[in-house]
Design a protein around this motif. Structure first.
Motif, short mmCIF file in Angstrom:
data_model
loop_
_atom_site.label_atom_id
_atom_site.label_comp_id
_atom_site.label_asym_id
_atom_site.label_seq_id
_atom_site.Cartn_x
_atom_site.Cartn_y
_atom_site.Cartn_z
N MET A 100 -9.39 5.41 -3.25
CA MET A 100 -9.00 6.24 -2.92
C MET A 100 -9.48 7.51 -1.90
O MET A 100 -9.12 8.42 -1.31
CB MET A 100 -8.47 7.66 -4.09
CG MET A 100 -7.49 6.39 -4.66
SD MET A 100 -5.71 6.33 -4.01
CE MET A 100 -5.72 8.80 -4.32
N SER A 101 -10.77 6.88 -1.28
CA SER A 101 -11.18 7.56 0.00
C SER A 101 -11.82 6.88 0.31
O SER A 101 -12.52 7.33 1.84
CB SER A 101 -12.88 8.71 -0.42
OG SER A 101 -14.03 7.01 -1.64
N ARG B 260 -2.47 6.52 -5.70
CA ARG B 260 -3.68 6.79 -6.75
C ARG B 260 -2.48 6.14 -8.33
O ARG B 260 -1.27 5.93 -8.45
CB ARG B 260 -4.20 8.13 -7.78
CG ARG B 260 -5.40 7.23 -8.63
CD ARG B 260 -5.85 8.50 -9.52
NE ARG B 260 -6.19 8.90 -8.24
CZ ARG B 260 -7.67 8.66 -7.81
NH1 ARG B 260 -8.59 7.59 -8.82
NH2 ARG B 260 -8.34 9.40 -7.06
N LYS C 241 0.41 7.34 10.64
CA LYS C 241 -0.34 7.77 8.87
C LYS C 241 0.65 6.24 7.89
O LYS C 241 1.17 6.25 8.05
CB LYS C 241 -0.29 9.06 8.45
CG LYS C 241 1.23 9.36 7.87
CD LYS C 241 0.95 10.37 8.03
CE LYS C 241 0.27 11.83 9.10
NZ LYS C 241 0.74 12.70 9.11
N GLU D 260 -1.97 11.08 -7.98
CA GLU D 260 -2.79 12.34 -6.28
C GLU D 260 -2.07 11.36 -5.75
O GLU D 260 -2.13 9.57 -5.37
CB GLU D 260 -4.37 12.79 -6.42
CG GLU D 260 -4.87 12.09 -6.04
CD GLU D 260 -6.38 12.59 -6.01
OE1 GLU D 260 -7.19 12.39 -7.23
OE2 GLU D 260 -6.83 12.19 -4.85
N SER D 261 -2.04 11.71 -4.41
CA SER D 261 -2.09 10.69 -2.61
C SER D 261 -2.48 11.44 -1.85
O SER D 261 -2.56 13.07 -2.02
CB SER D 261 0.14 10.81 -2.95
OG SER D 261 0.62 12.18 -2.92
N ARG D 262 -1.93 10.46 -0.73
CA ARG D 262 -3.62 11.27 0.52
C ARG D 262 -2.48 10.46 1.87
O ARG D 262 -1.77 9.20 1.39
CB ARG D 262 -4.62 11.01 0.51
CG ARG D 262 -5.34 9.25 0.68
CD ARG D 262 -6.58 9.58 0.63
NE ARG D 262 -6.93 8.18 0.71
CZ ARG D 262 -7.98 7.15 1.78
NH1 ARG D 262 -8.52 8.77 2.71
NH2 ARG D 262 -8.39 6.35 1.69
N ASP D 263 -3.05 10.99 2.49
CA ASP D 263 -2.72 10.18 4.22
C ASP D 263 -3.58 9.54 5.04
O ASP D 263 -4.76 10.35 4.52
CB ASP D 263 -1.57 11.44 4.88
CG ASP D 263 -0.18 11.52 4.07
OD1 ASP D 263 0.45 10.72 3.41
OD2 ASP D 263 0.16 12.51 4.65
N ARG E 24 0.79 5.96 3.62
CA ARG E 24 0.71 6.48 2.25
C ARG E 24 0.40 6.24 1.64
O ARG E 24 0.39 5.03 0.75
CB ARG E 24 1.82 8.06 1.99
CG ARG E 24 1.94 8.14 0.61
CD ARG E 24 1.32 10.09 0.97
NE ARG E 24 2.40 10.54 2.70
CZ ARG E 24 3.37 11.17 2.49
NH1 ARG E 24 4.20 11.05 1.50
NH2 ARG E 24 3.58 11.86 3.64
N GLN E 25 -1.01 6.81 -0.13
CA GLN E 25 -1.99 5.74 -0.38
C GLN E 25 -1.43 6.88 -1.58
O GLN E 25 -1.90 8.33 -1.92
CB GLN E 25 -3.11 6.17 -0.47
CG GLN E 25 -4.16 4.79 -1.55
CD GLN E 25 -4.88 4.62 -1.20
OE1 GLN E 25 -6.25 5.81 -0.65
NE2 GLN E 25 -6.16 3.80 -1.47
#
Length: 664
Positions: free
Chosen positions: A410-411, A620, A615, A625-628, A617-618
């Motif tokens: 996630m990082s 978890r 981008k 949680e999610s992030r770009d 989208r990820q």
């Protein structure tokens, strides 16, 4: 081949036994698959089984143990000439010398002149017992002076310092001298000169045996013993299944006969038809299990032989001989395992059921009996074989995957490595090597392989297709065998990546249901069409089906690296759904921004999703949680593919482009 109980199979004691006569091997000769037999036994076997496939074709036999096809040295070779031409297994011959039994043996050289002279010595180079006079001859004949001669009474010297020149199976009269690490092959001087001169990693056997000893650590008696225990368990399971099936068959037949007698005059015809159907089902089920059991027994023979040989070589062989022997037995076993995997045993019948015995009602309504139903389950043999094969493979994919799985995914960040400007849109891609990717191209219909070594990738091979190719997935543990979906059928390809790239079609699987997207899990295949998502058996037969609205130009689906989870986009492209191998939903996640298309699991079961922007989208694992993640070089991310090791990511752009990134 002689029938015997398991305790008399070759390799179950400390002697090298012939798999045909089951006695201690005499005058050992070995086939190209490295299985060793008595010369007289293999000659008799050749005489009784050799056959020609055509008028001008050489005769062939199948190895009595692994059934590998072996060709005769020439078209007109007799069985005796064929047996004599086989290499003598000098390693087994040397390790089989017994000082106690050799005390009364005659000199093998003198016997050729019809003289019976007691032998007192053993020539390790000639692999023959000799008398004092013949030993003396060795000392003053120049070509014989270097031979290693020991006394038959010297047990320690007799059993140690085994050093045998391994003959090349391709070039007669030549011996193994070097090892090509690029191709994982043992080579003689002619092999090297004709096929491996341009290879980068070619070293002498003596040097490489010391360097890469650790890489063969899984070719050990302990590994073989553990695998043999699993084979024993499988054999016991087969016996239990056969006993249960036979018992259940008898139970059902008895019940059926009782009912039939009550209405005999009305149902004789239906009864006979039912009997034929049930007998055929039973015959097929039992035959399937017996074939699988027989093949596993043959594999046990191969592994037992290898185990005995490895134990003796580890005790008495040189470093070089240990390395060569490990290489030989590893390839011998993997070759046998691959042939078993190709049999595609799939599911096997383990029980019967008869839901309805109201035959009078059935004959009145449908004029026939309801058929007995078979209950199937996945054959554990295939999983066991793959687990063992993965231990023997010199393949570091699992090791590299394990290292990458330790990251906090996630990082992670992406570093752009290469990009491709495509003339037409490509919807699906796949890594087939660390530096090669395979793309399915719509127009003109083709499969294209790109080298991504440089920042601008280049096409190195194009395979024209008669219809449009769609989904791609690996078909095995390696990366060089892939399934390609053409909607109505699946083509199975093997890809050769050496000096010249070649695609070879191995088989075509006709589909009963249309499939575009395909993705392989640990034991199942997941697929999708424009209207359905399907969970399939390894042969692409459908086990579960669910409706799916069209969410994009093409269907997309992804499977986990570690489990039978799969992920799809649902509800007009706004919701990610993760389900298991029984089609039960694990979690859902609504995508509030962007237009989700292709998706892929990472090594921790988080999910990458293409959202038609620059981008990814990820999300978890579990839908948290999610992030770009920014994608340099991409305008509209359309599909994403992760390298099996997790070290690279391939992203396809909707604007006829794709980029490859390194995972940091």
């Amino acid at each position: 081949m002689a029938e015997s109980k398991k305790e008399y199979l070759p390799g179950t004691d400390d002697k090298f036994r012939c798999p045909i006569c089951l006695e201690e091997v005499k005058n050992p000769k070995y086939l190209p698959c490295y299985h060793t037999f008595c010369k007289s036994c293999i000659q008799t076997y050749i005489s009784s089984t050799a056959a020609c496939s055509g008028d001008n074709s050489p005769k062939t036999i199948q190895c009595p143990v692994c059934r590998k096809s072996i060709q005769a040295p020439s078209n007109d070779a007799s069985s005796e000439e064929w047996a004599c031409s086989l290499p003598e297994d000098k390693l087994i011959l040397c390790m089989s010398v017994d000082s106690d039994r050799a005390e009364n043996k005659c000199c093998m050289f003198c016997q050729r002149e019809d003289k019976n002279v007691q032998a007192k010595h053993w020539c390790k180079t000639c692999t023959a017992t000799i008398c004092d006079d013949c030993k003396s001859i060795h000392s003053f004949v120049p070509i014989l002076e270097s031979h290693k001669i020991v006394s038959l009474s010297d047990v320690e010297d007799l059993k140690t310092n085994i050093e045998i020149d391994e003959p090349c199976l391709v070039h007669k009269g030549k011996y193994i001298e070097v090892f090509c690490q690029d191709h994982d092959q043992l080579c003689c001087s002619i092999c090297f000169a004709t096929k491996h001169r341009t290879c980068k990693k070619v070293e002498s056997i003596d040097d490489v045996a010391l360097e890469i000893e650790e890489s063969s650590c899984n070719v050990t008696p302990v590994c073989f013993k553990d695998f043999l225990k699993k084979i024993d368990a499988l054999q016991e399971e087969y016996k239990d299944m056969l006993a249960n099936l036979n018992a259940k068959k008898q139970e059902i037949l008895t019940c059926t006969e009782t009912k039939v007698e009550e209405i005999k005059s009305l149902i004789d015809k239906a009864h006979n038809q039912w009997m034929k159907q049930f007998e055929q089902k039973h015959s097929d089920a039992v035959g399937h299990i017996e074939i699988a059991s027989d093949e596993v027994k043959r594999l046990a023979t191969t592994v037992q032989e290898a185990n005995t040989l490895m134990q003796r070589v580890l005790e008495n062989g040189s470093t070089k001989q240990i390395f060569v022997t490990k290489h030989k037995v590893r390839h011998q076993i993997l070759d046998h395992v691959n042939r078993l995997c190709d049999l595609k045993t799939g599911n096997i019948v383990h029980d019967y059921t008869q839901p309805d015995t109201d035959f009078l009602h059935q004959i009145l309504e449908k004029q026939n009996f309801q058929n007995v139903e078979v209950l199937e389950k996945s054959d554990a043999t295939l999983i066991t074989l793959k687990e063992f094969a993965s231990k023997l493979h010199n393949n570091d994919i699992l090791r590299r995957q394990e290292i990458m799985a330790r990251k906090d995914w996630m990082s992670v960040e992406f570093e752009k490595l290469s990009e491709i400007i495509l003339p037409k849109m490509a919807y699906y891609g796949l890594f087939i090597d660390d530096t090669k990717i395979l793309l399915s191209v719509e127009n003109p219909p083709s499969l294209q392989i790109y080298d991504i070594t440089d920042s601008i990738a280049r096409c190195v091979y194009t395979y024209p297709c008669s219809t449009t190719p769609f989904g791609l997935c690996h078909s095995g543990e390696g990366m060089n065998k892939v399934f390609v979906s053409f909607t109505t059928h699946i083509d199975h390809f093997q890809i050769e990546l050496s000096d010249k790239v070649i695609l070879k079609k191995m088989e075509t699987i006709q589909l009963k249901t249309h499939m575009k997207a395909i993705s392989r899990g640990s034991t199942l295949i997941f697929s999708g069409s424009d209207s359905e998502k399907m969970i399939c058996a390894p042969d692409f037969s459908v086990k579960h089906t669910s409706n799916s609205r069209k969410t994009g130009d093409e269907p997309f689906i992804s499977t986990s690296f570690h489990s039978n989870y799969y992920a799809i986009i649902r509800r007009k492209g706004t919701e990610v759904v993760v389900a298991d191998g029984e089609n039960m939903e694990v979690f859902t996640k609504v995508i509030e921004t962007g237009f989700p298309r292709g998706l892929a699991f990472d090594l921790q079961d988080n999910i990458f999703i293409c959202v038609m922007e620059n981008k990814l989208r990820q999300i978890r694992r579990g839908g948290g949680e999610s992030r770009d993640i920014d994608l340099p070089g991409i305008k509209q991310s359309y599909n994403v593919v992760l390298h099996p090791t997790g070290e690279k990511v391939l992203v396809l752009d909707y604007s006829n482009k794709c980029c490859i990134y390194k995972v940091l």
